[in-house]
Design a protein around this motif. Structure first.
Motif, PDB file in Angstrom:
ATOM      1  N   GLN A  21       0.843  -1.197   0.000  1.00  0.00           N
ATOM      2  CA  GLN A  21       0.000   0.000   0.000  1.00  0.00           C
ATOM      3  C   GLN A  21       0.883   1.254   0.000  1.00  0.00           C
ATOM      4  O   GLN A  21       1.943   1.285   0.629  1.00  0.00           O
ATOM      5  CB  GLN A  21      -0.895   0.012   1.234  1.00  0.00           C
ATOM      6  N   SER A  22       0.419   2.284  -0.688  1.00  0.00           N
ATOM      7  CA  SER A  22       1.197   3.514  -0.807  1.00  0.00           C
ATOM      8  C   SER A  22       0.244   4.676  -1.042  1.00  0.00           C
ATOM      9  O   SER A  22      -0.959   4.494  -1.260  1.00  0.00           O
ATOM     10  CB  SER A  22       2.182   3.415  -1.978  1.00  0.00           C
ATOM     11  N   GLU A  29      -1.436  -3.446  -4.223  1.00  0.00           N
ATOM     12  CA  GLU A  29      -1.422  -4.063  -5.551  1.00  0.00           C
ATOM     13  C   GLU A  29      -2.615  -5.006  -5.715  1.00  0.00           C
ATOM     14  O   GLU A  29      -2.763  -5.953  -4.956  1.00  0.00           O
ATOM     15  CB  GLU A  29      -0.118  -4.818  -5.753  1.00  0.00           C
ATOM     16  N   GLY A  30      -3.468  -4.716  -6.680  1.00  0.00           N
ATOM     17  CA  GLY A  30      -4.649  -5.526  -6.928  1.00  0.00           C
ATOM     18  C   GLY A  30      -5.834  -5.200  -6.052  1.00  0.00           C
ATOM     19  O   GLY A  30      -6.931  -5.726  -6.271  1.00  0.00           O
ATOM     20  N   GLY A  31      -5.655  -4.338  -5.054  1.00  0.00           N
ATOM     21  CA  GLY A  31      -6.727  -4.079  -4.102  1.00  0.00           C
ATOM     22  C   GLY A  31      -7.948  -3.393  -4.683  1.00  0.00           C
ATOM     23  O   GLY A  31      -9.065  -3.586  -4.190  1.00  0.00           O
ATOM     24  N   GLU A  32      -7.764  -2.600  -5.725  1.00  0.00           N
ATOM     25  CA  GLU A  32      -8.903  -1.923  -6.350  1.00  0.00           C
ATOM     26  C   GLU A  32      -9.942  -2.931  -6.858  1.00  0.00           C
ATOM     27  O   GLU A  32     -11.136  -2.629  -6.904  1.00  0.00           O
ATOM     28  CB  GLU A  32      -8.432  -1.038  -7.507  1.00  0.00           C
ATOM     29  N   PHE A  79      -7.933   6.171   7.356  1.00  0.00           N
ATOM     30  CA  PHE A  79      -8.011   7.624   7.201  1.00  0.00           C
ATOM     31  C   PHE A  79      -6.793   8.155   6.460  1.00  0.00           C
ATOM     32  O   PHE A  79      -6.894   9.108   5.674  1.00  0.00           O
ATOM     33  CB  PHE A  79      -8.135   8.281   8.571  1.00  0.00           C
ATOM     34  N   GLY A  80      -5.630   7.542   6.711  1.00  0.00           N
ATOM     35  CA  GLY A  80      -4.407   7.946   6.045  1.00  0.00           C
ATOM     36  C   GLY A  80      -3.672   9.073   6.752  1.00  0.00           C
ATOM     37  O   GLY A  80      -4.119   9.574   7.788  1.00  0.00           O
ATOM     38  N   GLY A 179      -2.879 -12.775  -2.577  1.00  0.00           N
ATOM     39  CA  GLY A 179      -1.590 -13.343  -2.222  1.00  0.00           C
ATOM     40  C   GLY A 179      -0.831 -12.631  -1.117  1.00  0.00           C
ATOM     41  O   GLY A 179       0.248 -13.067  -0.726  1.00  0.00           O
ATOM     42  N   GLY A 180      -1.366 -11.544  -0.601  1.00  0.00           N
ATOM     43  CA  GLY A 180      -0.708 -10.795   0.467  1.00  0.00           C
ATOM     44  C   GLY A 180      -1.437  -9.487   0.690  1.00  0.00           C
ATOM     45  O   GLY A 180      -2.320  -9.107  -0.082  1.00  0.00           O
ATOM     46  N   GLY A 181      -1.054  -8.790   1.774  1.00  0.00           N
ATOM     47  CA  GLY A 181      -1.673  -7.501   2.065  1.00  0.00           C
ATOM     48  C   GLY A 181      -2.211  -7.430   3.473  1.00  0.00           C
ATOM     49  O   GLY A 181      -1.666  -8.012   4.402  1.00  0.00           O
TER      50      GLY A 181
END
Length: 213
Positions: A21-22, A29-32, A79-80, A179-181
């Motif tokens: 995440q960034s 990656e792929g989260g959308e 929230f970030g 696969g991860g996250g």
């Protein structure tokens, strides 16, 4: 009686956000892909002041998410900005622009104090530094008898579930493998759930559970 509810999209392998995440890719990656089922819906677009959209079995599920909600809780990472830490940038007001889609008080669980942030449309972000129980108590008081929504992310949902504070959990299961996250259930054990509904829809299966206490 006010309940703490959570609804969250999740991959088949149990991730609610992808790896790495960034700021540029907050869902990893792929989260959308976890939200491909909801963004085209008429009920989602209405909640974000947009017109048109698709109508299928998921629309009623999304409409129910907004019903009887008086306040919400979320984790700092949701929230970030990504990475957390002290509030170096007081201008940061979340990912949602000037008019967030909540329109009620939102209590952000964080280690770093900050004054409340009032936004358009009735959303005010409050920053809670003394734990998940305090955030929930403040949210229930603000909700004034209505339910409290736990919006995520994965870590804070797992904390509430492990602590026995969550009443209902609805998983929107998307047929992808990340696969991860970020996960909900990585450190959670000994929790019993009773399935109370299943809804099949294009690109997703909605599973609602009551948390047994």
């Amino acid at each position: 009686m006010s309940k703490l509810r959570c609804h969250i999209s999740i991959s088949l392998d149990g991730y609610v956000a992808g790896p790495n995440q960034s700021m540029e890719n907050p869902l990893g990656e792929g989260g959308e892909q976890l939200h491909d089922w909801v963004v085209p819906l008429a009920s989602w677009r209405e909640g974000h002041d947009k017109e048109g959209g698709e109508v299928n079995a998921s629309n009623r599920v999304v409409e129910e998410v907004r019903e009887n909600i008086g306040a919400a809780v979320m984790g700092r990472n949701m929230f970030g900005p990504i990475g957390g830490g002290p509030w170096a940038d007081e201008e940061w007001k979340g990912w949602w622009g000037d008019n967030p889609p909540y329109h009620y008080p939102v209590f952000v669980v964080t280690h770093h104090p900050r004054d409340p942030v009032e936004m358009a449309g009735g959303t005010t972000f409050h920053f809670v530094t003394d734990g998940i129980e305090s955030a929930l108590a403040q949210a229930k008081e603000a909700a004034d008898g209505k339910d409290v929504m736990l919006w995520g992310g994965g870590d804070v949902v797992g904390q509430y579930l492990a602590a026995g504070l969550l009443d209902e959990l609805e998983l929107h299961v998307v047929p992808i493998l990340l696969g991860g996250g970020s996960r909900i259930f990585g450190e959670v054990g000994g929790v019993r759930l009773e399935q109370i509904r299943s809804v099949e829809a294009p690109g997703v299966t909605h599973l609602r559970y009551r948390v047994l206490k």
